[in-house]
Design a protein around this motif. Structure first.
Motif, mmCIF file in Angstrom:
data_model
loop_
_atom_site.group_PDB
_atom_site.id
_atom_site.type_symbol
_atom_site.label_atom_id
_atom_site.label_comp_id
_atom_site.label_asym_id
_atom_site.label_seq_id
_atom_site.Cartn_x
_atom_site.Cartn_y
_atom_site.Cartn_z
ATOM 1 N N PHE A 65 56.362 2.206 7.439
ATOM 2 C CA PHE A 65 54.977 2.659 7.571
ATOM 3 C C PHE A 65 54.475 3.053 6.179
ATOM 4 N N PRO A 66 53.250 2.688 5.825
ATOM 5 C CA PRO A 66 52.754 2.961 4.469
ATOM 6 C C PRO A 66 52.642 4.451 4.173
ATOM 7 N N ARG A 67 52.915 4.804 2.930
ATOM 8 C CA ARG A 67 52.809 6.202 2.505
ATOM 9 C C ARG A 67 51.363 6.615 2.284
ATOM 10 N N GLN A 68 50.517 5.644 1.994
ATOM 11 C CA GLN A 68 49.116 5.925 1.718
ATOM 12 C C GLN A 68 48.282 4.882 2.457
ATOM 13 N N SER A 69 47.218 5.319 3.129
ATOM 14 C CA SER A 69 46.365 4.420 3.893
ATOM 15 C C SER A 69 44.910 4.728 3.588
ATOM 16 N N PHE A 70 44.069 3.688 3.690
ATOM 17 C CA PHE A 70 42.661 3.833 3.372
ATOM 18 C C PHE A 70 41.806 3.287 4.504
ATOM 19 N N CYS A 71 40.704 3.947 4.794
ATOM 20 C CA CYS A 71 39.793 3.550 5.856
ATOM 21 C C CYS A 71 39.279 2.135 5.589
ATOM 22 N N PRO A 72 39.363 1.238 6.581
ATOM 23 C CA PRO A 72 38.857 -0.114 6.380
ATOM 24 C C PRO A 72 37.324 -0.180 6.328
ATOM 25 N N VAL A 73 36.643 0.902 6.678
ATOM 26 C CA VAL A 73 35.178 0.921 6.665
ATOM 27 C C VAL A 73 34.647 1.487 5.343
ATOM 28 N N CYS A 74 35.062 2.729 4.993
ATOM 29 C CA CYS A 74 34.524 3.380 3.787
ATOM 30 C C CYS A 74 35.521 3.419 2.626
ATOM 31 N N HIS A 75 36.750 3.004 2.851
ATOM 32 C CA HIS A 75 37.803 2.914 1.835
ATOM 33 C C HIS A 75 38.282 4.254 1.301
ATOM 34 N N SER A 76 37.943 5.350 1.982
ATOM 35 C CA SER A 76 38.466 6.656 1.566
ATOM 36 C C SER A 76 39.904 6.809 2.087
ATOM 37 N N GLU A 77 40.671 7.663 1.434
ATOM 38 C CA GLU A 77 42.054 7.865 1.854
ATOM 39 C C GLU A 77 42.093 8.562 3.211
ATOM 40 N N LEU A 78 42.963 8.086 4.089
ATOM 41 C CA LEU A 78 43.119 8.675 5.418
ATOM 42 C C LEU A 78 43.987 9.917 5.323
ATOM 43 N N GLY A 79 43.642 10.936 6.097
ATOM 44 C CA GLY A 79 44.386 12.187 6.091
ATOM 45 C C GLY A 79 45.281 12.315 7.309
ATOM 46 N N LEU A 80 46.465 12.860 7.109
ATOM 47 C CA LEU A 80 47.396 13.079 8.206
ATOM 48 C C LEU A 80 46.834 14.148 9.140
ATOM 49 N N THR A 81 46.786 13.833 10.425
ATOM 50 C CA THR A 81 46.226 14.722 11.433
ATOM 51 C C THR A 81 47.257 14.975 12.514
ATOM 52 N N HIS A 82 47.445 16.222 12.893
ATOM 53 C CA HIS A 82 48.347 16.582 13.984
ATOM 54 C C HIS A 82 47.494 16.934 15.192
ATOM 55 N N ASP A 83 47.874 16.418 16.348
ATOM 56 C CA ASP A 83 47.076 16.612 17.555
ATOM 57 C C ASP A 83 48.005 16.885 18.729
ATOM 58 N N MET A 84 47.404 17.215 19.863
ATOM 59 C CA MET A 84 48.188 17.514 21.059
ATOM 60 C C MET A 84 47.402 17.075 22.290
ATOM 61 N N GLN A 85 48.054 16.369 23.187
ATOM 62 C CA GLN A 85 47.466 15.974 24.465
ATOM 63 C C GLN A 85 48.326 16.599 25.543
ATOM 64 N N HIS A 86 47.784 17.523 26.278
ATOM 65 C CA HIS A 86 48.539 18.342 27.233
ATOM 66 C C HIS A 86 49.641 19.049 26.461
ATOM 67 N N SER A 87 50.903 18.741 26.701
ATOM 68 C CA SER A 87 51.988 19.396 25.960
ATOM 69 C C SER A 87 52.690 18.439 24.991
ATOM 70 N N THR A 88 52.102 17.260 24.779
ATOM 71 C CA THR A 88 52.705 16.263 23.897
ATOM 72 C C THR A 88 52.042 16.301 22.522
ATOM 73 N N ARG A 89 52.848 16.548 21.501
ATOM 74 C CA ARG A 89 52.354 16.559 20.133
ATOM 75 C C ARG A 89 52.479 15.160 19.542
ATOM 76 N N PHE A 90 51.494 14.757 18.739
ATOM 77 C CA PHE A 90 51.547 13.475 18.052
ATOM 78 C C PHE A 90 50.730 13.573 16.773
ATOM 79 N N GLN A 91 50.859 12.559 15.934
ATOM 80 C CA GLN A 91 50.132 12.557 14.677
ATOM 81 C C GLN A 91 49.541 11.181 14.416
ATOM 82 N N TYR A 92 48.538 11.151 13.579
ATOM 83 C CA TYR A 92 47.897 9.908 13.166
ATOM 84 C C TYR A 92 47.178 10.187 11.860
ATOM 85 N N TRP A 93 46.673 9.145 11.239
ATOM 86 C CA TRP A 93 45.940 9.277 9.989
ATOM 87 C C TRP A 93 44.480 8.994 10.310
#
Length: 107
Positions: A65-93
């Motif tokens: 998985f890439p260490r650095q990712s950029f938005c395909p629309v505005c080309h800004s760097e994507l930020g690591l985001t932590h989220d939770m759905q019910h009791s399940t934790r997950f992350q995305y950029w």
């Protein structure tokens, strides 16, 4: 659309969404990740979610998985985001401008 991580062309998958609509989900086999436009992942039907899970099992091989990712629309760097759905934790950029989220097959 180019992949936010490796810049290769992503596969576009048209899947069923809620209320009889469809959604175009973009998948990168190299990065093993999906690009979801805002709230797109929340509108998928159960059968669409199963289709994406089948794709994940078929395409388990790929690069790291890439260490650095950029938005395909505005080309800004994507930020690591932590989220939770019910009791399940997950992350995305995510794009700070709200253009979408880049989610690995694992998450």
């Amino acid at each position: 659309m180019q992949c936010p991580g490796c810049r290769s062309d992503m596969q576009t998958l048209t899947v069923a969404a809620l209320l009889g609509r469809t959604a175009d989900v973009h998948a990168c086999a190299q990065c093993r990740a999906f690009w979801f436009e805002p709230f797109e992942d929340l509108h998928l039907t159960r059968s669409s979610t199963l289709s994406l899970l089948h794709l994940i099992t078929e395409r388990s091989a790929g690069g790291p998985f890439p260490r650095q990712s950029f938005c395909p629309v505005c080309h800004s760097e994507l930020g690591l985001t932590h989220d939770m759905q019910h009791s399940t934790r997950f992350q995305y950029w995510s794009c700070a401008a709200g253009h979408g989220r880049f989610m690995s097959f694992i998450d």
